[in-house]
Design an enzyme around this catalytic site. Structure first.
Site, mmCIF file in Angstrom:
data_model
loop_
_atom_site.group_PDB
_atom_site.id
_atom_site.type_symbol
_atom_site.label_atom_id
_atom_site.label_comp_id
_atom_site.label_asym_id
_atom_site.label_seq_id
_atom_site.Cartn_x
_atom_site.Cartn_y
_atom_site.Cartn_z
ATOM 1 N N LYS A 68 0.764 -1.240 -0.067
ATOM 2 C CA LYS A 68 0.022 -0.090 0.010
ATOM 3 C C LYS A 68 0.798 1.374 -0.083
ATOM 4 C CE LYS A 68 -4.412 -1.062 1.850
ATOM 5 N NZ LYS A 68 -5.409 -1.034 2.720
ATOM 6 N N ASP A 104 -10.465 3.817 1.237
ATOM 7 C CA ASP A 104 -10.733 3.483 2.411
ATOM 8 C C ASP A 104 -11.154 4.725 3.173
ATOM 9 O OD1 ASP A 104 -9.979 0.737 2.406
ATOM 10 O OD2 ASP A 104 -7.717 1.339 3.109
HETATM 11 P P1 NAP Z 1 -1.935 -2.440 11.323
HETATM 12 O O1 NAP Z 1 -1.520 -1.288 10.289
HETATM 13 O O2 NAP Z 1 -0.963 -3.560 11.300
HETATM 14 O O3 NAP Z 1 -2.384 -1.832 12.680
HETATM 15 C C1 NAP Z 1 -2.688 -2.734 13.893
HETATM 16 C C2 NAP Z 1 -3.302 -2.034 15.023
HETATM 17 O O4 NAP Z 1 -3.458 -2.911 15.867
HETATM 18 C C3 NAP Z 1 -2.230 -1.143 15.745
HETATM 19 O O5 NAP Z 1 -2.861 -0.089 16.477
HETATM 20 C C4 NAP Z 1 -1.474 -2.034 16.859
HETATM 21 O O6 NAP Z 1 -1.040 -1.458 17.818
HETATM 22 C C5 NAP Z 1 -2.748 -2.662 17.244
HETATM 23 N N1 NAP Z 1 -2.450 -4.079 17.598
HETATM 24 C C6 NAP Z 1 -1.907 -5.212 16.837
HETATM 25 N N2 NAP Z 1 -1.923 -6.391 17.766
HETATM 26 C C7 NAP Z 1 -2.261 -5.740 19.123
HETATM 27 C C8 NAP Z 1 -2.229 -6.366 20.136
HETATM 28 N N3 NAP Z 1 -1.741 -7.829 20.388
HETATM 29 N N4 NAP Z 1 -2.431 -5.702 21.347
HETATM 30 C C9 NAP Z 1 -2.791 -4.475 21.445
HETATM 31 N N5 NAP Z 1 -2.836 -3.700 20.043
HETATM 32 C C10 NAP Z 1 -2.457 -4.504 18.846
HETATM 33 O O7 NAP Z 1 -3.370 -2.991 10.662
HETATM 34 P P2 NAP Z 1 -4.599 -2.449 9.744
HETATM 35 O O8 NAP Z 1 -3.963 -2.624 8.547
HETATM 36 O O9 NAP Z 1 -4.535 -0.929 10.316
HETATM 37 O O10 NAP Z 1 -5.744 -3.237 10.068
HETATM 38 C C11 NAP Z 1 -6.511 -3.220 11.317
HETATM 39 C C12 NAP Z 1 -7.607 -4.113 11.282
HETATM 40 O O11 NAP Z 1 -8.707 -3.146 10.251
HETATM 41 C C13 NAP Z 1 -7.412 -5.113 10.569
HETATM 42 O O12 NAP Z 1 -8.378 -6.242 11.335
HETATM 43 C C14 NAP Z 1 -8.119 -5.269 9.067
HETATM 44 O O13 NAP Z 1 -8.527 -6.606 8.525
HETATM 45 C C15 NAP Z 1 -9.320 -4.117 9.296
HETATM 46 N N6 NAP Z 1 -9.399 -3.431 8.103
HETATM 47 C C16 NAP Z 1 -10.701 -3.495 7.666
HETATM 48 C C17 NAP Z 1 -11.163 -2.747 6.601
HETATM 49 C C18 NAP Z 1 -12.263 -2.666 5.938
HETATM 50 O O14 NAP Z 1 -12.605 -2.443 5.136
HETATM 51 N N7 NAP Z 1 -13.535 -3.059 6.830
HETATM 52 C C19 NAP Z 1 -9.966 -2.260 5.743
HETATM 53 C C20 NAP Z 1 -8.704 -1.943 6.273
HETATM 54 C C21 NAP Z 1 -8.437 -2.800 7.493
HETATM 55 P P3 NAP Z 1 0.445 -0.682 17.908
HETATM 56 O O15 NAP Z 1 0.230 0.493 17.146
HETATM 57 O O16 NAP Z 1 0.779 -0.533 19.176
HETATM 58 O O17 NAP Z 1 1.379 -1.748 17.151
#
Ligand code: NAP
Length: 269
Positions: A68, A104
């Protein structure tokens, strides 16, 4: 004979729901085109775009993890998504050549477009890629103070500052303030991840709980919000919303959104 096509690229890619969504809409509209999932490794991205740009049947692509951000090194960015959301999720053809964009933020807003959130307090959980798009979107609708909860609060504080949002970044253990909208944009609650354990008691009765996680579709957070009688929005709404905007850029016609219920059933099957 060849026919027009688009695709989603990432690594891994087999889990992507995008082919199901876009093929469903192509079928509904009777468009004779294909949409596929193509695994592209990080080192192959430059060659991928050079190859596809020369293919007249290729209408563009959706982009997922881990490409991305890197996509913006290979494709023009006329809307400056690098300077705003910081990542692209769609590449499409324009009269001037290829263009990268990100659907998004608008996809996130689509299920809450009728709400007046101006000046209202909001809670966002997470500070990763999805949270960036969501905070950008919330900054555009002029929400009130944002309480950003994140495992690493410093990352949250940096994002609030990036998007000029008033509010504070706190650890996940902080007490929720009363808020009009609570958004989970973290991976907490996803299959294989710990649940998001928040006490929802301080939310007012008309608050909305929006969980963008879509695997599973009914997260523990949404179950607890239902138990409290709160309105909820699930991750499929954003997933379908961002895909619809991409579909129009790729295939030149609006997605047929009057079939959303059938599409949701297929995504959940
Ligand atoms: P990402 O960039 O990897 O960010 C992950 C986030 O979750 C960060 O804030 C991280 O905290 C936190 N996190 C991860 N593991 C954790 C743990 N064990 N304990 C506490 N906090 C934790 O992921 P992303 O791309 O933003 O995606 C996030 C979610 O959104 C996913 O489930 C994805 O499938 C979903 N999503 C959905 C859509 C949709 O269209 N519905 C679109 C995009 C994403 P830190 O900052 O402290 O690491």
């Amino acid at each position: 004979m060849t026919k027009p096509y688009a695709e989603v690229i990432g690594d891994p890619i087999a889990h992507s729901k995008s082919p199901l969504i876009h093929r469903f809409w192509l079928g509904q509209l009777g468009i004779d085109a294909d949409y596929r999932a193509t695994r592209v490794a990080a080192g192959e991205l430059a060659a991928y775009f050079a190859d596809r740009a020369a293919d007249p049947d290729w209408r563009g692509c959706n982009v997922t993890v881990p490409h991305k951000v890197a996509t913006l090194d290979h494709v023009p960015d006329p809307g400056d998504v690098r300077g705003s959301i910081g990542a692209a999720n769609t590449v499409f053809r324009t009269l001037d050549g290829l263009a990268a964009t990100n659907t998004d933020a608008a996809g996130f807003l689509s299920p809450i477009a009728d709400l007046d959130l101006a000046g209202k307090p909001v809670v966002v959980v997470g500070a990763g890629g999805a949270a960036r798009a969501i905070l950008f979107a919330l900054s555009k609708v002029g929400v009130g103070p944002v309480t950003l909860l994140n495992r690493t609060p410093l990352k949250g504080a940096a994002l609030l500052s990036t998007f000029g949002l008033k509010g504070q970044a706190l650890p996940l253990t902080a007490r929720l303030p009363p808020a009009a909208l609570l958004v989970n944009a973290s991976t907490l609650g996803m299959t294989g991840q710990p649940p998001l354990e928040l006490d929802l008691l301080s939310l007012p009765a008309d608050a909305i709980v929006y969980d963008i996680v879509y695997a599973p579709i009914e997260t523990e957070l949404l179950t607890r919000a239902h138990e409290r009688g709160l309105d909820t929005i699930d991750g499929l709404d954003m997933l379908i919303g961002q895909a619809a905007l991409a579909f129009e850029l790729l295939f030149g016609q609006p997605a047929p959104r009057d079939h959303d219920e059938e599409l949701r059933e297929r995504l959940l099957a």
